[in-house]
Write an enzyme that holds these catalytic residues in place. Structure first.
Site, PDB file in Angstrom:
ATOM      1  N   SER A 240       3.608  35.161  29.449  1.00  0.00           N
ATOM      2  CA  SER A 240       4.798  35.431  28.648  1.00  0.00           C
ATOM      3  C   SER A 240       4.854  36.930  28.385  1.00  0.00           C
ATOM      4  O   SER A 240       3.933  37.662  28.740  1.00  0.00           O
ATOM      5  CB  SER A 240       4.731  34.670  27.329  1.00  0.00           C
ATOM      6  OG  SER A 240       3.738  35.258  26.513  1.00  0.00           O
ATOM      7  N   LYS A 241       5.925  37.349  27.744  1.00  0.00           N
ATOM      8  CA  LYS A 241       6.133  38.775  27.472  1.00  0.00           C
ATOM      9  C   LYS A 241       4.922  39.420  26.811  1.00  0.00           C
ATOM     10  O   LYS A 241       4.575  40.556  27.076  1.00  0.00           O
ATOM     11  CB  LYS A 241       7.344  38.960  26.559  1.00  0.00           C
ATOM     12  CG  LYS A 241       8.641  38.880  27.302  1.00  0.00           C
ATOM     13  CD  LYS A 241       9.694  39.779  26.668  1.00  0.00           C
ATOM     14  CE  LYS A 241      10.996  39.705  27.423  1.00  0.00           C
ATOM     15  NZ  LYS A 241      11.929  38.724  26.852  1.00  0.00           N
TER      16      LYS A 241
END
Ligand code: GLU
Length: 466
Positions: A240-241
């Site tokens: 994820s980010k």
């Protein structure tokens, strides 16, 4: 049968490293079998697709040197998708559904409260006469999923995976505004493009059961499926980010070489014995789906950086020099023809000390400009000392008399001078490095002198000595 694979990104963002690996696997599988690798931009979601994302994907694939043999844009095939949907209705494999939004909301409620299965739509228009259609409702087209039995995918990575057909909804293939849904578009395009193998992330495994039924309803061959486990972060959690650097362009900006990136992505979930460094040619020769692992691979930045450092050492010096010159141009540094020659000559020594192209650019600066060069703080400090400057002036006099300008001879002159003054070589080398490179890190100072040449070396020494 000639193998045809495809990479089918949705252009809603950058080229994700998971996507890049999917593209690489499709490319290698096709090339291994002497087949074709196609690119299909899945831009059916017009609201979320952007030109910027398309450009980022094309750029990323080109950077990784994953040349595609053909390129299509899914949105351009909408007429064909509609035609297939209508044909399925004519064949009795699909039907028009005139449910109102309220009816559908009620079905969702019912499904929730009965708590069983994933089927939501209750099939009320499946066998109903369209003549009974209420007025003012534009219908959708739904595919008839089998009501009983099970669907098995003989997945080339996951093995046999089975799903009860009772879980498959009569999904919408054409919306009421006449636009095809993703599920229909993928199937029709895969068929029309002659795709024989769909290799993609295992987040699409659930779609595969539904797509397989659409293929069958159309009477078409079903491609082989290979669903590869997703890439996870070093902590084992889904990427994820928060894991940083998700787009391949970020790795390009970090100074990673594309071939190192490809090698790293290849090893992320695929192996060939203990081989770590694998060239493109070897990858094409060895790639297979049997050796794709079934559990998620973990992203390991250190491994990537180490691999990159290795690729830096063996990369073609002329090509690395080309990259440095492009960086120099972007940074507004004018490089004279002499400086360019120095850069090429000094490249092996620079590349063996740089772990990435950013470091390479920094190190290269010592050759990029002509005297007077820029000095950093540390270099300036080491030249503040009067004795250091005297050392440089005296050494310069000796160097002027050098009969040849090779590394060994220069080394000999500096050593003899250090001895004559009862100095350690380091006491001579330190100001020399500051004067010649403007920094305190560089390749061997004698290598630097040899690459700079007599004139430029003496010019830099003279400036520093005064
Ligand atoms: N467009 C889909 C995605 O970007 C891939 C579809 C497919 O490979 O079948 O995730």
């Amino acid at each position: 049968m000639s193998v045809v694979t495809r990479f089918a990104p949705s252009p809603t963002g950058f080229l994700h490293i998971g996507g890049a690996r999917t593209a690489l696997f499709n490319y290698l599988y096709a090339k291994h079998h002497g087949g074709r690798f196609l690119l299909r931009v899945e831009d059916t979601d017009r609201k979320r697709s952007t030109d910027e994302a398309i450009q980022a994907i094309l750029h990323g694939l080109s950077w990784l040197d994953l040349k595609w043999d053909e390129e299509t844009y899914q949105s351009e095939n909408a007429d064909r998708h509609r035609e297939v949907a209508n044909q399925l209705v004519a064949d009795g494999k699909a039907y028009k559904c005139f449910c109102t939004p309220e009816e559908l909301a009620q079905m969702r409620e019912n499904a929730k409260s009965s708590g069983g299965g994933t089927r939501i739509y209750d099939g009320r228009w499946r066998d109903r006469d369209p003549a009974e259609a209420p007025e003012g409702i534009a219908p959708v087209i739904r595919i008839k999923m089998p009501l009983e039995g099970e669907t098995t995918i003989a997945d080339l990575v996951q093995g046999d995976v089975t799903q009860a057909n009772g879980n498959l909804d009569d999904l919408i293939i054409l919306r009421s505004d006449g636009t095809p849904t993703y599920m229909l578009a993928v199937v029709v395009d895969d068929h029309d493009m002659g795709v024989t193998h769909a290799i993609r992330g295992d987040d699409h495994l659930n779609n595969a059961f539904r797509q397989l039924q659409i293929f069958k309803a159309c009477g078409w061959d079903v491609p082989e499926f290979a669903h590869i486990p997703l890439i996870h972060g070093a902590d084992g959690a889904k990427l994820s980010k928060r894991h940083g650097a998700l787009g391949v362009e970020a790795y390009e900006e970090m100074g990673i070489l594309p071939e190192a990136m490809c090698n790293y992505l290849l090893r992320l979930g695929w192996s060939h014995g203990d081989e770590e460094t694998i060239s493109r040619a070897q990858a094409v020769e060895w790639f297979n789906l049997e050796s794709v692992g079934r559990s998620p691979a973990r992203l390991d930045m250190d491994k990537l950086l180490n691999l990159n450092a290795q690729y830096m050492k063996s990369a073609d010096p002329a090509r690395l020099a080309g990259g440095v010159l492009a960086d120099a141009a972007a940074a507004g540094i004018t490089v004279s023809p002499d400086a360019e020659k120095r850069l090429v000559a000094g490249m092996p020594g620079l590349a063996s000390r740089a772990k990435n192209t950013l470091e390479l650019f920094e190190l290269s600066k010592l050759y990029l400009t002509d005297a007077p060069i820029e000095m950093n703080e540390k270099a300036r400090d080491s030249l503040k000392d009067d004795d250091a400057r005297k050392t440089l002036a005296e050494l310069a006099e000796l160097l002027k008399k050098a009969t040849s300008w090779g590394e060994d001879e220069l080394d000999g002159i500096a050593r003899a001078y250090a001895e004559s003054r009862e100095l350690k070589l380091g006491k001579v080398a330190q100001p020399l490095r500051a004067a010649l490179t403007g920094t305190n890190v560089s390749p061997s100072i004698f290598e630097v002198m040899a690459v700079l040449g007599r004139e430029e070396t003496l010019a830099r020494l003279e400036i520093a000595a005064n």
